[in-house]
Scaffold this motif. Structure first.
Motif, PDB file in Angstrom:
ATOM      1  N   GLN A   1       0.849  -1.194   0.000  1.00  8.72           N
ATOM      2  CA  GLN A   1       0.000   0.000   0.000  1.00  8.72           C
ATOM      3  C   GLN A   1       0.880   1.236   0.000  1.00  8.72           C
ATOM      4  OE1 GLN A   1      -1.798   1.242   3.768  1.00  8.72           O
ATOM      5  NE2 GLN A   1      -3.796   1.306   2.779  1.00  8.72           N
TER       6      GLN A   1
ATOM      7  N   THR B   1      -3.652   0.500  -3.692  1.00  3.48           N
ATOM      8  CA  THR B   1      -3.083  -0.839  -3.825  1.00  3.48           C
ATOM      9  C   THR B   1      -2.485  -0.983  -5.223  1.00  3.48           C
ATOM     10  OG1 THR B   1      -5.174  -1.751  -4.633  1.00  3.48           O
ATOM     11  CG2 THR B   1      -4.777  -1.841  -2.235  1.00  3.48           C
TER      12      THR B   1
ATOM     13  N   GLY C   1      -7.550   0.181   1.136  1.00  6.03           N
ATOM     14  CA  GLY C   1      -6.969   0.238  -0.204  1.00  6.03           C
ATOM     15  C   GLY C   1      -7.954   0.620  -1.283  1.00  6.03           C
TER      16      GLY C   1
END
Length: 425
Positions: A214, A355, A376
């Protein structure tokens, strides 16, 4: 408690509301205030148009939930079904948008391609010089500053404990499974935890030995004072994006530019994000500055009886870039001269957690039974939030999920799956 939700943004509050409505004893712990980070800093678009196809089924559910969310919560969320217009500068973009429209063929949602003439009639007074647009009347808008607090208060009405300025320092496990969380105020026993920590999720997962790829990008936004006779629909063009606000002003942002701070994790996850950077590099501006040292100095492990990084930084509040926002506003005014009368009332920026495939994680984590992640959302979280909360609650309680959650599984980062954005939507 049966479940603790970590994070008071729209994903966390929506999850807490769903669990509370199902009769579970749930506590939501937020290190700062409800919706103070990206959930109140986004554009306020509630859209299915131009989404990654993997998100379309869940977003279709979200549109249905938004339609009665104010009634359900008993509070004003600012939701309106006003439509969204994605303009097409040329034949190539027109064809791309037209191809994307096929993803809605199985849904009873109004969306269609329109030519330049119909676009002029739809947006009178505009100076847009484009080939046409994808117009989705089923899309809408809501007020980010109102939505998450309304959902949190509704969850409290149904018995959830909403604990603000209550950072979770870590998760306790017994025989490898979740048995509770340690907060700055003390221990809460529970059998399930949902991490809806937005941009903080990577750091928190690391405390459990879990690796969540992330990173963060920064988007600058401004709002204007009210003006009359402006477009009711939200409009995306190649050099600006606007959305009418409930007060009659407009939220204005760049449609194609995000700032990326180079930090230690940029190198750690460079290979994971390479496919995304290759396709999105034109919209990313990389910067090396003080944020690198801030994150390099940030501890990744701490004792449960000492303050965590979540207590030292309650709210991520990046500085907006005035120069870029002025350029975007000038572009919007050129396209819609009515905005010349509008003054800048406020500027802000927010960290968007992303992400490698720009698709969220909404999943149980098999390595730690009882631990779940909903994060995400890559800048798409506000609109899809109510449905994401429902899906997360389905997974926690073992109900039949509202949509197939396979594309949102945690394990896709380690099971050999190709993890990359879908291009040519």
């Amino acid at each position: 408690m049966e479940c603790v939700v970590i994070g008071g943004g729209i994903i966390g509050t929506s999850t807490a509301l769903e669990l509370a409505e199902r009769g579970l004893r749930v506590a939501l712990c937020e290190k700062g205030g409800i919706g103070q980070e990206q959930s109140s800093r986004n554009w306020g678009w509630v859209r299915i148009s131009r989404r990654d196809p993997r998100e379309v089924p869940l977003m279709a559910e979200a549109l249905r939930l938004w339609a009665r969310l104010s009634e359900r919560t008993g509070r004003d969320t600012g939701y309106a079904r006003a439509g969204i217009v994605f303009t097409c500068a040329d034949d190539k973009e027109y064809d791309q948008h037209e191809r994307w429209g096929r993803h809605l063929q199985d849904y009873q949602l109004e969306s269609r391609m329109i030519g330049a003439g119909e676009l002029r009639n739809l947006l009178p007074g505009s100076n847009l010089e484009v080939k046409g647009a994808l117009y989705t009347p089923a899309d809408g808008r809501a007020e980010p500053q109102k939505a998450a607090p309304a959902i949190a208060e509704a969850a409290r009405d149904r018995g959830a404990a909403i604990l603000t300025e209550c950072a979770v320092r870590g998760v306790e496990t017994t025989n490898g499974a979740v048995s509770g969380v340690v907060t700055e105020r003390g221990f809460i026993a529970c059998k399930a935890v949902v991490l809806a920590g937005g941009a903080w999720s990577n750091l928190f997962c690391g405390t459990l030995g879990l690796d969540l790829p992330q990173l963060k990008v920064i988007n600058t936004v401004l709002r204007t004072t009210p003006v009359e006779n402006g477009p009711d629909q939200a409009v995306w063009a190649n050099n600006f994006a606007i959305r009418k606000r409930q007060d009659g002003g407009y939220t204005v942002a760049s449609s194609m530019s995000n700032l990326v701070d180079i930090v230690p994790n940029s190198f750690r996850y460079a290979r994971d994000f390479l496919p995304a950077w290759k396709t999105e590099w034109r919209s990313l501006q990389f910067r090396l500055g003080g944020r690198f040292l801030d994150e390099a100095r940030m501890p990744t492990r701490w004792a449960m009886d000492e303050a965590s990084p979540f207590e030292y930084c309650r709210v991520l509040d990046p500085k907006p870039t005035k120069k870029s926002s002025e350029r975007v506003l000038a572009n919007a005014r050129k396209a819609f001269p009515v905005l010349e009368k509008a003054e800048v009332a406020q500027r802000w920026a927010g960290y968007i957690d992303v992400t490698p495939d720009a698709v969220p994680v909404i999943s149980a984590v098999d390595d730690v039974p009882g631990f779940h992640v909903a994060t995400g959302f890559s800048g798409h979280g506000f609109g899809i939030g109510p449905a994401a909360g429902r899906l997360m609650a389905d997974i926690v309680t073992g109900r039949q999920p509202i949509v197939d959650p396979r594309d949102f599984r945690w394990s896709r980062f380690s099971d050999g799956s190709k993890v990359a954005p879908i291009t040519g939507l």
